[in-house]
Design a protein around this motif. Structure first.
Motif, mmCIF file in Angstrom:
data_model
loop_
_atom_site.group_PDB
_atom_site.id
_atom_site.type_symbol
_atom_site.label_atom_id
_atom_site.label_comp_id
_atom_site.label_asym_id
_atom_site.label_seq_id
_atom_site.Cartn_x
_atom_site.Cartn_y
_atom_site.Cartn_z
ATOM 1 N N LEU A 98 0.841 -1.196 0.000
ATOM 2 C CA LEU A 98 0.000 0.000 0.000
ATOM 3 C C LEU A 98 0.874 1.244 0.000
ATOM 4 O O LEU A 98 1.925 1.288 0.660
ATOM 5 N N VAL A 99 0.438 2.281 -0.714
ATOM 6 C CA VAL A 99 1.165 3.541 -0.786
ATOM 7 C C VAL A 99 0.168 4.672 -0.610
ATOM 8 O O VAL A 99 -1.044 4.511 -0.843
ATOM 9 N N GLY A 100 0.667 5.816 -0.206
ATOM 10 C CA GLY A 100 -0.191 6.969 -0.069
ATOM 11 C C GLY A 100 -0.765 7.404 -1.410
ATOM 12 O O GLY A 100 -0.077 7.378 -2.428
ATOM 13 N N GLY A 101 -2.012 7.792 -1.409
ATOM 14 C CA GLY A 101 -2.675 8.179 -2.643
ATOM 15 C C GLY A 101 -3.362 7.032 -3.360
ATOM 16 O O GLY A 101 -4.058 7.266 -4.362
ATOM 17 N N ALA A 102 -3.168 5.783 -2.876
ATOM 18 C CA ALA A 102 -3.857 4.646 -3.496
ATOM 19 C C ALA A 102 -5.363 4.789 -3.291
ATOM 20 O O ALA A 102 -5.817 5.333 -2.277
ATOM 21 N N PRO A 103 -6.177 4.344 -4.226
ATOM 22 C CA PRO A 103 -7.622 4.567 -4.119
ATOM 23 C C PRO A 103 -8.271 3.694 -3.054
ATOM 24 O O PRO A 103 -7.802 2.607 -2.716
ATOM 25 N N VAL A 104 -9.368 4.216 -2.528
ATOM 26 C CA VAL A 104 -10.260 3.467 -1.642
ATOM 27 C C VAL A 104 -11.545 3.245 -2.437
ATOM 28 O O VAL A 104 -12.157 4.210 -2.923
ATOM 29 N N ARG A 105 -11.950 1.985 -2.568
ATOM 30 C CA ARG A 105 -13.073 1.655 -3.440
ATOM 31 C C ARG A 105 -14.174 0.989 -2.624
ATOM 32 O O ARG A 105 -13.912 0.321 -1.611
ATOM 33 N N ALA A 106 -15.400 1.186 -3.111
ATOM 34 C CA ALA A 106 -16.560 0.548 -2.501
ATOM 35 C C ALA A 106 -17.511 0.160 -3.632
ATOM 36 O O ALA A 106 -17.931 1.032 -4.412
ATOM 37 N N ASN A 107 -17.810 -1.124 -3.711
ATOM 38 C CA ASN A 107 -18.716 -1.631 -4.761
ATOM 39 C C ASN A 107 -18.232 -1.243 -6.162
ATOM 40 O O ASN A 107 -19.008 -0.865 -7.037
ATOM 41 N N GLY A 108 -16.891 -1.310 -6.362
ATOM 42 C CA GLY A 108 -16.329 -1.028 -7.674
ATOM 43 C C GLY A 108 -16.196 0.432 -8.001
ATOM 44 O O GLY A 108 -15.851 0.771 -9.137
ATOM 45 N N THR A 109 -16.446 1.345 -7.062
ATOM 46 C CA THR A 109 -16.384 2.794 -7.310
ATOM 47 C C THR A 109 -15.379 3.422 -6.360
ATOM 48 O O THR A 109 -15.318 3.065 -5.167
ATOM 49 N N ASP A 110 -14.584 4.361 -6.872
ATOM 50 C CA ASP A 110 -13.634 5.075 -6.021
ATOM 51 C C ASP A 110 -14.405 6.018 -5.094
ATOM 52 O O ASP A 110 -15.165 6.887 -5.564
ATOM 53 N N VAL A 111 -14.191 5.848 -3.767
ATOM 54 C CA VAL A 111 -14.888 6.684 -2.779
ATOM 55 C C VAL A 111 -13.912 7.509 -1.955
ATOM 56 O O VAL A 111 -14.333 8.307 -1.119
ATOM 57 N N GLY A 112 -12.610 7.328 -2.179
ATOM 58 C CA GLY A 112 -11.617 8.073 -1.396
ATOM 59 C C GLY A 112 -10.226 7.611 -1.746
ATOM 60 O O GLY A 112 -10.010 6.933 -2.770
ATOM 61 N N GLN A 113 -9.249 7.945 -0.864
ATOM 62 C CA GLN A 113 -7.872 7.539 -1.103
ATOM 63 C C GLN A 113 -7.130 7.479 0.223
ATOM 64 O O GLN A 113 -7.572 8.005 1.249
ATOM 65 N N ILE A 114 -5.962 6.807 0.181
ATOM 66 C CA ILE A 114 -5.134 6.662 1.380
ATOM 67 C C ILE A 114 -4.395 7.978 1.634
ATOM 68 O O ILE A 114 -3.734 8.510 0.741
ATOM 69 N N GLN A 115 -4.510 8.490 2.892
ATOM 70 C CA GLN A 115 -3.837 9.735 3.259
ATOM 71 C C GLN A 115 -2.472 9.475 3.884
ATOM 72 O O GLN A 115 -1.506 10.165 3.555
ATOM 73 N N SER A 116 -2.399 8.468 4.759
ATOM 74 C CA SER A 116 -1.110 8.204 5.425
ATOM 75 C C SER A 116 -1.082 6.777 5.923
ATOM 76 O O SER A 116 -2.131 6.134 6.111
ATOM 77 N N ILE A 117 0.159 6.280 6.106
ATOM 78 C CA ILE A 117 0.389 4.933 6.640
ATOM 79 C C ILE A 117 1.405 5.081 7.777
ATOM 80 O O ILE A 117 2.522 5.603 7.564
ATOM 81 N N GLU A 118 1.025 4.625 8.972
ATOM 82 C CA GLU A 118 1.909 4.713 10.131
ATOM 83 C C GLU A 118 2.026 3.349 10.785
ATOM 84 O O GLU A 118 1.154 2.478 10.600
ATOM 85 N N ALA A 119 3.091 3.155 11.536
ATOM 86 C CA ALA A 119 3.320 1.920 12.297
ATOM 87 C C ALA A 119 3.147 2.235 13.776
ATOM 88 O O ALA A 119 3.741 3.188 14.303
ATOM 89 N N LYS A 120 2.330 1.417 14.431
ATOM 90 C CA LYS A 120 2.077 1.634 15.854
ATOM 91 C C LYS A 120 1.816 0.288 16.513
ATOM 92 O O LYS A 120 0.916 -0.454 16.094
#
Length: 412
Positions: free
Chosen positions: A45-67
């Motif tokens: 996964l990388v920042g800016g990758a799409p977030v999809r729901a039911n085959g439609t883009d509904v958003g994108q990845i903002q950040s990835i952190e380790a915790k």
């Protein structure tokens, strides 16, 4: 080997640059609806990758952190699809064989409470290739390792070609993804189509005998059509000669027309007189009307006679063969009697001379004609040149067929 390490290092640098770019973009944009996902791993996964729901883009990845040895992924959801509701689940999905990954979200029911901005959403664990390989037994892993090594040997030295292929295949993969997405949207219709096709196949299986007969008849029809096509081809092959003959005939027509023109010019005066002749024929035709009326009974009688004529002709036709046979049977007899015609004529002449001296009332009269001594009749017959006298000729001798009886003997 050095080239391969450089290739891997370049890929890592590109991924790191992309991650930094996404992080800087996220750091600049602090607005919008966000939720957080907690996953054991965020590999791929990388920042800016799409977030999809039911085959439609509904958003994108903002950040990835380790915790706490887990990955916390912050995603932004478009205003048209926000907010999410409790019961929403998310997971990592691989979009292509090249390893491109994105977040797939299944929204919860709209009746459930909304997830607040920055809230947590349940995430399914990500299945990595490494996890799959760890499940395999040692023998299978050795086979996979052998395949990987062979793939490495195959691709060694061809990294630029592979990169060019990947870049070229990008639009193709995207188009394939669109096709698969359309198939996903049309899944119910495709399912219904497959069901109807299955029903149709069952019906065809039940009526395979009729289908076989139909195919057989179609084959016969195709054979006949092929034969007719061959006949048509033969006719078309003969058509040029026919056209040439027709052309030759048409070429002669101007000459014939030119030759017929003087004849038509000569006939023009007679044609000009035809109207007056037709006018003169009018009174004659009127005078012929009574005659034609008188001919009607005659024609009726002729019609009645013609009704009996076929039967009469049939009777004559039936009688003619027998009559012909009888005549043919009399031919030998007539041929035999023909030489004796002079004797028969002489017999009738002598018989007539016996009764010639009697008149119609039975009186007898006989006159004597006395010739002079100089008469030709007084001369002996044998004294005339070219004449012979035979007192008792044999019957048939004059015709060259002397008489003979049943025993073949002559006159006695």
């Amino acid at each position: 080997m050095l080239r391969r390490r450089l290739f891997v290092l370049g890929a890592v640098v590109v991924i790191a640059a992309a991650a930094l770019t996404a992080y800087s973009w996220w750091s600049r944009d602090t607005g919008g609806y966000r939720v957080r996902l907690v996953m054991p791993s965020a590999a791929g996964l990388v920042g800016g990758a799409p977030v999809r729901a039911n085959g439609t883009d509904v958003g994108q990845i903002q950040s990835i952190e380790a915790k706490d040895n887990q990955a916390v992924i912050t995603v932004s959801i478009d205003a048209a699809h926000a907010p999410l509701h409790t019961g929403t689940t998310a997971w990592v999905e691989t979009r292509s064989v090249l390893g491109e990954r994105n977040i797939e979200v299944k929204p919860g029911p709209a009746a459930n409470p909304a997830v607040p901005d920055g809230g947590l959403v349940e995430a399914r664990p990500q299945v990595n290739v490494e996890d799959v390989l760890e499940v395999l037994d040692p023998q299978t892993r050795s086979h996979v390792d052998s395949v990987v090594k062979q793939l490495d040997q195959t691709l060694k030295g061809r990294e630029p070609d592979l990169n060019a292929t990947i870049k070229t295949a990008g639009p193709t993969v995207q188009a394939l993804g669109q096709v698969l997405g359309a198939i996903g949207h049309d899944g119910p219709a495709i399912h219904e189509l497959v069901g109807k096709l299955s029903d149709l196949t069952k019906v065809l299986a039940q009526r395979q005998d009729k289908l076989r007969n139909t195919v057989g008849n179609l084959a016969v029809l195709a054979g006949r059509a092929a034969g007719q096509q061959e006949d048509l081809a033969n006719a078309l092959s003969a058509l040029p000669a026919t056209l040439q003959d027709a052309k030759a005939g048409l070429d002669k027509m101007p000459g014939a027309a030119d030759a017929a023109k003087p004849l038509l010019d000569d006939l023009r005066p007679a044609a000009d007189k035809l109207p007056s002749v037709a006018g003169n024929l009018g009174p004659l035709l009127q005078d012929l009307r009574p005659t034609i009326a008188d001919l009607r009974p005659t024609l009726d009688a002729a019609s009645t006679l013609l009704n009996y004529t076929p039967g009469l002709l049939d009777s004559v036709h039936n009688t003619a063969p027998g009559l012909n046979t009888a005549v043919q049977g009399l031919a030998p007899t007539l041929r035999y009697l023909r030489p004796y015609t002079p004797e028969l004529a002489g017999f009738l002449a002598n018989w007539g001379s016996v009764f010639a001296d009697y008149d119609s009332t039975g009186h007898y009269i006989n006159g004597l004609v006395v010739a002079s001594p100089t008469s030709v009749n007084g001369l002996p017959v044998h004294s005339l040149p070219g004449f012979t006298r035979q007192i008792a000729p044999v019957p048939g001798e004059a015709g060259g067929q002397p008489w003979s009886d049943a025993n073949g003997e002559g006159m006695r």
